[in-house]
Design a protein around this motif. Structure first.
Motif, PDB file in Angstrom:
ATOM      1  N   LEU A 142      31.079   1.733 -21.825  1.00  0.00           N
ATOM      2  CA  LEU A 142      30.632   3.103 -22.068  1.00  0.00           C
ATOM      3  C   LEU A 142      29.243   3.080 -22.712  1.00  0.00           C
ATOM      4  N   SER A 143      28.341   3.949 -22.236  1.00  0.00           N
ATOM      5  CA  SER A 143      27.026   4.085 -22.852  1.00  0.00           C
ATOM      6  C   SER A 143      26.849   5.510 -23.330  1.00  0.00           C
ATOM      7  N   VAL A 144      26.395   5.671 -24.586  1.00  0.00           N
ATOM      8  CA  VAL A 144      26.187   7.019 -25.109  1.00  0.00           C
ATOM      9  C   VAL A 144      24.849   7.103 -25.825  1.00  0.00           C
ATOM     10  N   PRO A 145      24.126   8.228 -25.650  1.00  0.00           N
ATOM     11  CA  PRO A 145      22.878   8.425 -26.361  1.00  0.00           C
ATOM     12  C   PRO A 145      23.145   8.807 -27.822  1.00  0.00           C
ATOM     13  N   VAL A 146      22.344   8.268 -28.739  1.00  0.00           N
ATOM     14  CA  VAL A 146      22.431   8.624 -30.157  1.00  0.00           C
ATOM     15  C   VAL A 146      21.184   9.445 -30.493  1.00  0.00           C
ATOM     16  N   PRO A 147      21.361  10.755 -30.722  1.00  0.00           N
ATOM     17  CA  PRO A 147      20.200  11.601 -31.007  1.00  0.00           C
ATOM     18  C   PRO A 147      19.576  11.259 -32.359  1.00  0.00           C
ATOM     19  N   ALA A 148      18.339  11.674 -32.567  1.00  0.00           N
ATOM     20  CA  ALA A 148      17.591  11.338 -33.787  1.00  0.00           C
ATOM     21  C   ALA A 148      18.336  11.751 -35.051  1.00  0.00           C
ATOM     22  N   GLY A 149      19.037  12.899 -35.006  1.00  0.00           N
ATOM     23  CA  GLY A 149      19.680  13.387 -36.217  1.00  0.00           C
ATOM     24  C   GLY A 149      21.085  12.869 -36.465  1.00  0.00           C
ATOM     25  N   ALA A 150      21.582  11.952 -35.641  1.00  0.00           N
ATOM     26  CA  ALA A 150      22.962  11.488 -35.775  1.00  0.00           C
ATOM     27  C   ALA A 150      23.012   9.975 -35.955  1.00  0.00           C
ATOM     28  N   THR A 151      24.061   9.503 -36.613  1.00  0.00           N
ATOM     29  CA  THR A 151      24.261   8.061 -36.759  1.00  0.00           C
ATOM     30  C   THR A 151      25.069   7.537 -35.567  1.00  0.00           C
ATOM     31  N   ILE A 152      25.091   6.222 -35.440  1.00  0.00           N
ATOM     32  CA  ILE A 152      25.944   5.621 -34.409  1.00  0.00           C
ATOM     33  C   ILE A 152      27.396   5.989 -34.693  1.00  0.00           C
ATOM     34  N   LEU A 153      27.782   5.906 -35.968  1.00  0.00           N
ATOM     35  CA  LEU A 153      29.159   6.238 -36.347  1.00  0.00           C
ATOM     36  C   LEU A 153      29.539   7.654 -35.907  1.00  0.00           C
ATOM     37  N   GLU A 154      28.691   8.615 -36.208  1.00  0.00           N
ATOM     38  CA  GLU A 154      28.974  10.007 -35.822  1.00  0.00           C
ATOM     39  C   GLU A 154      29.081  10.144 -34.305  1.00  0.00           C
ATOM     40  N   THR A 155      28.203   9.433 -33.615  1.00  0.00           N
ATOM     41  CA  THR A 155      28.201   9.503 -32.156  1.00  0.00           C
ATOM     42  C   THR A 155      29.489   8.929 -31.580  1.00  0.00           C
TER      43      THR A 155
END
Ligand code: FES
Length: 88
Positions: free
Chosen positions: A11-24
């Motif tokens: 699975l690949s997911v984008p991590v936006p500037a305002g979010a952490t990897i954990l939150e994503t």
């Protein structure tokens, strides 16, 4: 923004500037082991298979940071525009 690729899940997911990897990851229904969520305790230590890490924790040594094969996903990030491949 950068991308995390979860090797074990395919699975690949984008991590936006305002979010952490954990939150994503939580947004994807994944609940990694965590405790402090501030880069201090080391609970969320994750193996990095590929990619450039922007370390922001207070747990790993400078030597560990340089090695670039583990990261604390509650605070640390990937370099913008790149993909981090995690052993998750
Ligand atoms: Fe403590 Fe990430 S949860 S370092």
């Amino acid at each position: 923004e950068f991308t995390v690729s979860l090797a074990r899940r395919g699975l690949s997911v984008p991590v936006p500037a305002g979010a952490t990897i954990l939150e994503t990851l939580r947004g994807e229904g994944i609940e990694p082991d965590v405790s402090c969520e501030q880069g201090v305790c080391g609970t969320c230590l994750t193996t990095v298979l590929e990619g450039q890490i922007d370390h922001r924790d207070y747990f790993l040594s400078a030597h560990d940071h340089k090695a670039g094969d583990r990261m604390l996903i509650c605070v640390s990030r990937g370099k913008p525009g790149t993909t981090l491949v995690l052993d998750l």
